[in-house]
Design an enzyme around this catalytic site. Structure first.
Site, PDB file in Angstrom:
ATOM      1  N   GLU A  60       0.813  -1.220   0.000  1.00 34.18           N
ATOM      2  CA  GLU A  60       0.000   0.000   0.000  1.00 34.18           C
ATOM      3  C   GLU A  60       0.846   1.269   0.000  1.00 34.18           C
ATOM      4  O   GLU A  60       0.504   2.253  -0.664  1.00 34.18           O
ATOM      5  CB  GLU A  60      -0.956  -0.004   1.191  1.00 34.18           C
ATOM      6  N   HIS A 129      -9.080  -5.795  11.497  1.00 36.12           N
ATOM      7  CA  HIS A 129      -9.792  -5.669  10.228  1.00 36.12           C
ATOM      8  C   HIS A 129     -11.197  -5.099  10.405  1.00 36.12           C
ATOM      9  O   HIS A 129     -12.043  -5.258   9.528  1.00 36.12           O
ATOM     10  CB  HIS A 129      -9.893  -7.030   9.527  1.00 36.12           C
TER      11      HIS A 129
END
Length: 325
Positions: A60, A129
């Site tokens: 990322e 998450h």
């Protein structure tokens, strides 16, 4: 009008804009060959080719930086994070480059870029998450933050975000991609920074955004049976925030409940609460109530997760509290 799934509305918005402007491209993990982790880019590789729909490594920080650099040089990238939990790996690029380059370059560079993907919880995905980062990004000057709750808003807002000349954080939900809703035929956009009154009411204002607003609708239906009329405002964009829409509603109902899936310390509800008590204090007939997650990391246990998340019962209790019932 036509009926689309949320994921189809996202794909339509991106595809329509990419057909109009060759400087727009999509990059991220599994967006191309796999048609997107949530099938939100289905068919786009076939239409636009591998130069404009780009599969990236699991990196990322790297692909966020590449996209920002290309935006500074005239492109208009759309970056998909498989989840905004993973955006933390690239957050230095978003906060210190995308959000600041216009000011730091004295206006020589702008950064027309969209970072999009799911936010917040999506079932038993555990603590790392299941995080909602809307307030983190909204806290940073230079970023716009959009959190739609339905397919029609998602398409119109995403098209506006792609057309915007500044960086936009566009936050979706894994649990909404299969949601269906009516979407206008043909070209349309929705302006960033404008809230929408989803339900008119007279007794209390409920402000929310994103997937958690569904709990407000359920609560409003239950309260209506008891003769309590709820006005529901979908913020749609949390930066810029449509303060005027909230103020106008509160001056009518005199009561406010804010529903947000986030930790309670320093969130969007906190900002709204401060603004309303500062600008509409004399209109309030009760203190503002806010409903958030528990102040802990998200649990994995389904029993604990149900307790951790806000739900319609919490909304009903909060509404009755501000009504002194």
């Amino acid at each position: 009008m036509k009926t689309l799934q949320f994921r189809e509305a996202i794909a339509e918005a991106m595809s329509e804009e990419m057909r109009k402007d060759e400087s727009i491209y999509l990059m991220g993990e599994e967006v191309a060959e796999y048609n997107g982790a949530y099938k939100a880019s289905k068919g786009m590789l076939d239409e636009f080719g591998a130069k404009r729909v780009i599969d990236t490594p699991i990196s990322e920080l790297g692909f966020a930086g590449i996209a920002i650099g290309s935006a500074m040089n005239g492109n208009r990238p759309i970056v998909e994070f498989m989840t905004f939990n993973f955006s933390l790996v690239g957050i230095d690029q978003i906060i210190n480059n995308a959000a600041k380059i216009r000011q730091m370059s004295g206006g020589q560079f702008n950064c027309p870029i969209v970072f999009r993907g799911p936010t917040a919880s999506a079932g038993q995905l555990a603590a790392t998450h299941s995080q909602a980062f809307e307030s983190w990004f909204a806290n940073c000057p230079g970023l716009k933050v959009v959190v739609p709750s339905n397919p029609m808003d998602a398409k119109g807002l995403l098209k506006a975000a792609i057309q915007d000349d500044d960086p936009v954080i566009f936050m979706e939900s894994e649990q909404m991609y299969g949601d269906k809703g009516e979407v206008p035929e043909g070209e349309y956009t929705l302006p960033l920074g404008v809230a929408d009154i989803k339900r008119e009411g007279t007794d209390v204002t409920i402000v929310s955004f994103g997937k958690i607003i569904k709990e407000a609708y359920i609560a409003a239906d239950e309260l209506q049976k008891e003769g309590i009329s709820c006005e529901i405002i979908d913020l749609r964009t949390v930066r810029p925030l449509d303060y005027d829409a909230i103020l106008k509603s509160v001056k009518k109902t005199n009561r406010l409940v804010v529903l947000e899936e986030s930790w309670p310390f320093g969130n969007i509800a906190t900002e709204i609460t401060y603004h309303i008590q500062s600008n509409a204090f004399d209109y309030l007939d009760a203190p503002v109530e806010r409903i958030n997650t528990a102040d802990t990391p998200a649990p994995y246990s389904p029993v604990l997760l149900a307790e951790w998340l806000p739900n319609h019962n919490d909304v009903v209790k909060a509404v009755k509290k501000v009504l002194y019932k």
